[in-house]
Design a protein around this motif. Sequence first.
Motif, mmCIF file in Angstrom:
data_model
loop_
_atom_site.group_PDB
_atom_site.id
_atom_site.type_symbol
_atom_site.label_atom_id
_atom_site.label_comp_id
_atom_site.label_asym_id
_atom_site.label_seq_id
_atom_site.Cartn_x
_atom_site.Cartn_y
_atom_site.Cartn_z
ATOM 1 N N ARG A 42 0.823 -1.202 0.000
ATOM 2 C CA ARG A 42 0.000 0.000 0.000
ATOM 3 C C ARG A 42 0.863 1.259 0.000
ATOM 4 O O ARG A 42 0.556 2.246 -0.683
ATOM 5 C CB ARG A 42 -0.933 0.015 1.216
ATOM 6 N N LEU A 77 2.079 1.887 -3.474
ATOM 7 C CA LEU A 77 1.024 2.435 -4.324
ATOM 8 C C LEU A 77 0.829 3.922 -4.066
ATOM 9 O O LEU A 77 0.696 4.718 -5.007
ATOM 10 C CB LEU A 77 -0.289 1.695 -4.078
ATOM 11 N N ARG A 128 -2.909 1.047 -13.759
ATOM 12 C CA ARG A 128 -3.394 -0.335 -13.764
ATOM 13 C C ARG A 128 -2.175 -1.234 -13.560
ATOM 14 O O ARG A 128 -1.339 -1.377 -14.455
ATOM 15 C CB ARG A 128 -4.110 -0.686 -15.065
ATOM 16 N N VAL A 134 -1.584 -5.889 -8.041
ATOM 17 C CA VAL A 134 -1.642 -5.625 -6.601
ATOM 18 C C VAL A 134 -2.245 -6.831 -5.907
ATOM 19 O O VAL A 134 -3.398 -7.188 -6.158
ATOM 20 C CB VAL A 134 -2.481 -4.364 -6.297
ATOM 21 N N GLU A 152 -6.085 -6.068 -1.831
ATOM 22 C CA GLU A 152 -7.028 -4.967 -2.049
ATOM 23 C C GLU A 152 -6.891 -3.968 -0.917
ATOM 24 O O GLU A 152 -6.658 -4.323 0.237
ATOM 25 C CB GLU A 152 -8.443 -5.524 -2.094
ATOM 26 N N THR A 205 -7.189 0.932 -4.120
ATOM 27 C CA THR A 205 -7.422 0.143 -5.334
ATOM 28 C C THR A 205 -8.892 0.074 -5.694
ATOM 29 O O THR A 205 -9.776 0.221 -4.840
ATOM 30 C CB THR A 205 -6.881 -1.283 -5.165
ATOM 31 N N ARG A 254 -5.242 -4.431 -10.766
ATOM 32 C CA ARG A 254 -6.239 -3.562 -10.145
ATOM 33 C C ARG A 254 -5.974 -2.136 -10.611
ATOM 34 O O ARG A 254 -4.852 -1.792 -11.001
ATOM 35 C CB ARG A 254 -6.159 -3.615 -8.608
ATOM 36 N N ASP A 255 -7.004 -1.314 -10.592
ATOM 37 C CA ASP A 255 -6.851 0.099 -10.912
ATOM 38 C C ASP A 255 -6.553 0.890 -9.639
ATOM 39 O O ASP A 255 -7.143 0.620 -8.586
ATOM 40 C CB ASP A 255 -8.113 0.647 -11.571
ATOM 41 N N VAL A 256 -5.652 1.853 -9.778
ATOM 42 C CA VAL A 256 -5.300 2.748 -8.666
ATOM 43 C C VAL A 256 -5.521 4.176 -9.164
ATOM 44 O O VAL A 256 -4.720 4.698 -9.944
ATOM 45 C CB VAL A 256 -3.838 2.548 -8.224
#
Length: 338
Positions: free
Chosen positions: A89, A92, A110, A113, A116, A120, A309-311
Amino acid sequence: MQVNMLTEQEYECALASFEGDAPIEQLPVWQRFEATIPGRAPWGSVGIEEDGELVAVVCFTEFETHGYRYLRARHAPVWRREPTAEEERAALAALVSFVRARDRRQAFLRIAVREESDLTRPCLSTLPYDTTVVIDVTGTEDDILARMKPRGRRDVRKALRECQLAFADETARASEDFDPYYRVMLETAERDGFSASPASLYRDMLRVLGPDHCRLFAGRDGDEVITWTIATLSGHRATRYYGASRSGAARALATDRLIFFECCELGRAGIREYDQMGIGSAFAPEMMSLNTFKTKFAKDGVRPVAPDRDVPVKRAFYGALVRAKGLRTRLRSAGKEA
């Protein structure tokens, strides 16, 4: 954590210092391949540091679609060691801050990861997976067979007895003329209900990655291509990236024999692991139909992977994209019911 841009040379040196083989998509040669696809361009590579130590690297490709841009890094960050949820995390958060300051055009990242978090979101598009199957292709042909499930051994042995196709590494042949292989892909797409990529994608993949990183294996009935696979190579690891086959009663036999042929050829070339690229799970139930087939080739081959995953970088804008997608979905559902 701190994020810094890396030159290609710095990035390659960092990757070389990590244990294991980097994903093919995180090699500079893959970025050169991505650059041949409209709407994509290399964005750059970064290093993630913690207390002055380089702990991960990421190579990003910029995607431009529907009037917005985002950065994608397949199978990345590449970590020096497995991170904790807190470290992941923190990385990110550092990446988002870095990209927001450096390139305000990017709507989101994208990336892969494992855990979750509040940073995200589920992918707006694409079908990510968190589980794959890896075939151990070391040793003899009998060794490879012995590591399959009983059903896999039975099906492969039946294919060896009954499938009369001629199998070969046809990388050079496909590089000269991809048309016969593309016709098989179009037939596969029509039969299985998906849209085939343009032929240029497969041609450029073979051309740009080259035989050191990309091989095409095929089975023929005389001069006619019946089934084929494109496999990518990175170090001692290969990935079954694309596959296609003609329709017909003997299709299953041809595919089973082709995969076994690939395993043996790759093993002889020094490959140790052959990734079958995703199966279904609770995370990706849409892919459950693949499980029975793929898992039969490796009784101990199921592996967890960090899913895409999208961030969000632009949170408000990303929220608008999510709402727009939801509206399109509702309108399509209403249209089907009407």
